[in-house]
Design a protein around this motif. Structure first.
Motif: not given
Length: 389
Positions: A368-386
């Motif tokens: 799962w890790q390659p796709e999860l790594l890409e998702y984590k990068k995407l997720r960081k764009k939308y974080l409102l909190y530390p």
């Protein structure tokens, strides 16, 4: 005018929001100074349930006490009061306390229609999520964003902490496996609050609206993703406490099997058991519980398995329990009774193929890790909190 005001508030909050782990968390609905002025003299619709509380008072009652003109309530799975069993049809009706019409988003339609939204100036979403792709409140959120985009309506999301928001895990939903337990291409444990996820859905264009929704998020105060958040109200009938919420990501796959996760007991999603006596030494017997679990799996039959209430360390998302039970059955069909449902929960048919091939949990998680790594990068764009990292 409300569009400009909402966008300005959102920008202000996004740029100026701070979090301190030592301070008391205030959820979005409690930050009244940030949104009450936006609602004055507007026809307001709410998407809410029993978790929509403002310092212990339901959001409906609170807004009415502030002379906000509420015209309609939309109810998700489990209903406006959170007392409909999992999968049970939520009927249209009327709130007996306020007389407001209550329209179901878990019945004939899962997306508000143009007719249902007619005459509304602004829609508010305020529901507690538990951070899992297959928990359907975020599916309701997705379709609400789509409907508001299509009907040119502002949507305000009152954010709430994610009790499983301190990590990201699991396979990402693939194309061809879309369902109400997997609307968006996110992992099982998505690591976002509903506000962050709403931004992601809207900005990434995952909904089918021909334009973006006019979205504003009223954020939590003093929240970070490192925190473990204890829910003040059960988010659904079969997640009654923090332990069940924490185990839910790991146990939901059992819903595709002959093994019970405790629906029909006083401890749902805190035990696992099947009808084979060699599955474990703990015994329990599911019963029908009105408003919680009607005709649960293995009703009135003794189940044998594990009591997870005795865990000293509650794990994050793990396949351990599922693989252990799977391997105790000689015939897969005796355990895995709904293969298609497992695939929808997993978001693809890769998982069952890997299990049948005898892959270990470590090998499956690694895939799962390659796709999860890409998702984590995407997720960081939308974080409102530390973040937790």
């Amino acid at each position: 005018m409300i569009r400009i005001n909402i966008l300005l508030v959102f920008l202000f909050l996004f740029l100026g929001c701070t979090s301190q782990e030592t301070a008391e968390i205030k959820v979005g609905a409690e930050r009244t100074e940030l949104y009450l002025s936006l609602l004055k003299d507007k026809n307001v619709a709410l998407v809410v349930n029993n978790t929509s509380l403002v310092n212990g008072v339901h959001l409906v009652d609170f807004l009415l006490s502030k002379d906000i003109k509420l015209v309609k309530i939309f109810a998700p799975e489990h209903g406006f009061r959170g007392d409909v069993s999992a999968g049970g049809v939520v009927e249209d009706g009327k709130d007996t306390k306020t007389g407001l019409p209550v329209l179901s988003l878990y019945g004939k339609n899962k997306k508000p229609t143009a007719e249902q939204l007619a005459g509304i100036d602004v829609v508010i979403f305020d529901i507690q999520d538990v951070g899992c792709r297959f928990y359907t409140y975020i599916s309701t959120l997705h379709y609400l964003i789509e409907a508001c985009a299509e009907n040119d309506l502002p949507l305000v999301v009152f954010d709430r902490p994610n009790p499983n928001g301190d990590y990201v895990a699991g396979p990402i939903r693939e194309e061809g496996f879309e369902s109400f337990v997997g609307v968006d291409p996110i992992p099982i444990v998505h690591g976002c609050t509903v506000g962050e996820l709403a931004k992601m859905i809207n900005e990434e264009g995952w909904h089918k609206g021909d334009k973006k929704c006019k979205l504003a998020v009223i954020p939590n105060q003093n929240y970070t993703h490192k925190m473990l958040y204890s829910l003040p109200e059960r988010p659904s009938p079969n997640l009654p406490n923090d332990l069940s919420v924490r185990l839910y990501p790991s146990l939901c796959f059992f819903e595709a099997t002959s093994a019970s996760v405790g629906r029909g007991t006083e401890f749902p999603f805190q035990v696992i058991g099947g009808l084979k006596s060699d599955l474990g030494t703990f015994e329990f017997t599911p019963r029908s519980i009105p408003g919680v679990s009607v005709n649960p799996l293995n009703k009135d039959k003794v189940c044998y398995g594990l009591d997870l209430r005795e865990l000293e360390n509650v794990p994050k998302f793990t396949l351990k329990y599922f693989l252990d039970f799977y391997n105790k059955y000689e015939n897969e069909a005796d355990f895995l009774t709904r293969v298609n449902w497992l695939n929808l929960l997993a978001g693809s048919d890769d998982l069952i193929k890997q299990i049948r091939d005898g892959k270990t949990e470590k090998e499956i998680v690694k895939s799962w890790q390659p796709e999860l790594l890409e998702y984590k990068k995407l997720r960081k764009k939308y974080l409102l909190y530390p973040d937790f990292e």
